[in-house]
Design a protein around this motif. Structure first.
Motif, PDB file in Angstrom:
ATOM      1  N   VAL A   5       0.838  -1.201   0.000  1.00 41.82           N
ATOM      2  CA  VAL A   5       0.000   0.000   0.000  1.00 41.82           C
ATOM      3  C   VAL A   5       0.872   1.251   0.000  1.00 41.82           C
ATOM      4  O   VAL A   5       0.617   2.200  -0.755  1.00 41.82           O
ATOM      5  N   LEU A   6       1.922   1.266   0.819  1.00 44.31           N
ATOM      6  CA  LEU A   6       2.814   2.434   0.862  1.00 44.31           C
ATOM      7  C   LEU A   6       3.475   2.677  -0.493  1.00 44.31           C
ATOM      8  O   LEU A   6       3.558   3.813  -0.961  1.00 44.31           O
ATOM      9  N   ARG A   7       3.932   1.613  -1.132  1.00 42.12           N
ATOM     10  CA  ARG A   7       4.534   1.752  -2.474  1.00 42.12           C
ATOM     11  C   ARG A   7       3.512   2.263  -3.477  1.00 42.12           C
ATOM     12  O   ARG A   7       3.798   3.126  -4.293  1.00 42.12           O
ATOM     13  N   LEU A   8       2.305   1.718  -3.408  1.00 40.67           N
ATOM     14  CA  LEU A   8       1.247   2.105  -4.337  1.00 40.67           C
ATOM     15  C   LEU A   8       0.897   3.585  -4.195  1.00 40.67           C
ATOM     16  O   LEU A   8       0.767   4.295  -5.194  1.00 40.67           O
ATOM     17  N   ARG A  85      -2.622  -6.195  -6.272  1.00 34.79           N
ATOM     18  CA  ARG A  85      -1.170  -6.168  -6.341  1.00 34.79           C
ATOM     19  C   ARG A  85      -0.594  -7.005  -5.199  1.00 34.79           C
ATOM     20  O   ARG A  85      -1.034  -6.885  -4.077  1.00 34.79           O
ATOM     21  N   ASP A  86       0.399  -7.811  -5.524  1.00 33.06           N
ATOM     22  CA  ASP A  86       1.111  -8.633  -4.527  1.00 33.06           C
ATOM     23  C   ASP A  86       0.160  -9.469  -3.670  1.00 33.06           C
ATOM     24  O   ASP A  86       0.371  -9.646  -2.472  1.00 33.06           O
ATOM     25  N   GLY A  87      -0.916  -9.961  -4.269  1.00 35.00           N
ATOM     26  CA  GLY A  87      -1.842 -10.815  -3.541  1.00 35.00           C
ATOM     27  C   GLY A  87      -2.879 -10.075  -2.713  1.00 35.00           C
ATOM     28  O   GLY A  87      -3.608 -10.697  -1.931  1.00 35.00           O
ATOM     29  N   HIS A 113      -7.468  13.653   3.575  1.00 34.03           N
ATOM     30  CA  HIS A 113      -7.678  12.322   4.138  1.00 34.03           C
ATOM     31  C   HIS A 113      -8.112  11.348   3.050  1.00 34.03           C
ATOM     32  O   HIS A 113      -9.037  11.640   2.282  1.00 34.03           O
ATOM     33  N   LEU A 114      -7.424  10.222   3.018  1.00 31.10           N
ATOM     34  CA  LEU A 114      -7.762   9.141   2.101  1.00 31.10           C
ATOM     35  C   LEU A 114      -8.277   7.965   2.920  1.00 31.10           C
ATOM     36  O   LEU A 114      -7.850   7.757   4.055  1.00 31.10           O
ATOM     37  N   SER A 115      -9.179   7.202   2.357  1.00 29.85           N
ATOM     38  CA  SER A 115      -9.633   5.952   2.952  1.00 29.85           C
ATOM     39  C   SER A 115      -9.112   4.817   2.097  1.00 29.85           C
ATOM     40  O   SER A 115      -9.158   4.886   0.863  1.00 29.85           O
ATOM     41  N   ILE A 116      -8.619   3.793   2.755  1.00 28.91           N
ATOM     42  CA  ILE A 116      -8.024   2.656   2.046  1.00 28.91           C
ATOM     43  C   ILE A 116      -8.637   1.369   2.602  1.00 28.91           C
ATOM     44  O   ILE A 116      -8.739   1.197   3.809  1.00 28.91           O
ATOM     45  N   LYS A 117      -9.042   0.497   1.718  1.00 24.62           N
ATOM     46  CA  LYS A 117      -9.513  -0.833   2.085  1.00 24.62           C
ATOM     47  C   LYS A 117      -8.544  -1.825   1.465  1.00 24.62           C
ATOM     48  O   LYS A 117      -8.199  -1.708   0.284  1.00 24.62           O
ATOM     49  N   VAL A 118      -8.088  -2.765   2.283  1.00 19.65           N
ATOM     50  CA  VAL A 118      -7.140  -3.782   1.820  1.00 19.65           C
ATOM     51  C   VAL A 118      -7.706  -5.147   2.181  1.00 19.65           C
ATOM     52  O   VAL A 118      -8.204  -5.323   3.296  1.00 19.65           O
ATOM     53  N   TRP A 119      -7.656  -6.085   1.253  1.00 14.72           N
ATOM     54  CA  TRP A 119      -8.089  -7.436   1.561  1.00 14.72           C
ATOM     55  C   TRP A 119      -7.184  -8.411   0.822  1.00 14.72           C
ATOM     56  O   TRP A 119      -6.622  -8.091  -0.209  1.00 14.72           O
ATOM     57  N   ARG A 120      -7.038  -9.573   1.407  1.00 19.20           N
ATOM     58  CA  ARG A 120      -6.228 -10.620   0.803  1.00 19.20           C
ATOM     59  C   ARG A 120      -6.996 -11.164  -0.390  1.00 19.20           C
ATOM     60  O   ARG A 120      -8.156 -11.506  -0.278  1.00 19.20           O
TER      61      ARG A 120
END
Length: 122
Positions: A5-8, A85-87, A113-120
């Protein structure tokens, strides 16, 4: 925080022409520039997803308009942005922003402010 996420975020902001660094700016400032930081949930939810709040703090010695233009680029550039990305599945979107009063009239500051959702991605 997920490295992916940081790279993205860094890549997307570079793509948008936004001067950005994570946590602190090193070297001569290029106005406007933005510093990023995040907050995240302690655990993923039952679906394996995680919510992350990301704050971009922008600084300039130019006009307020330069920060407003950067905000517009960020909001438009991240509109409906979802990728795998990356799984991981990652959705990043603009949430809100506000100018932050400073003691000096010369330096201007804005929080985006950004909102981020991450899931496998299984």
């Amino acid at each position: 925080m997920n490295e992916t996420v940081l790279r993205l975020i860094s890549e997307k902001l570079e793509e948008l022409g936004i001067s950005y660094a994570f946590l602190q700016w090193n070297g001569e400032p290029v106005y406007p520039y933005f510093i990023g930081e995040y907050t995240e949930e302690a655990e993923a939810d039952e679906s394996g997803g995680m919510d992350i709040g990301f704050i971009l703090t922008g600084f300039t010695r130019l006009s307020w308009l330069s920060l407003e233009e950067a905000k517009r680029k960020i909001a438009e550039g991240l509109r409906d942005y979802v990728t795998i990305r990356d799984g991981y599945g990652i959705a990043i979107y603009y949430s809100h922003s506000y100018p932050v009063p400073q003691e000096s009239d010369e330096l201007k500051r804005m929080e985006i402010h950004l909102s981020i959702k991450v899931w496998r991605n299984r």
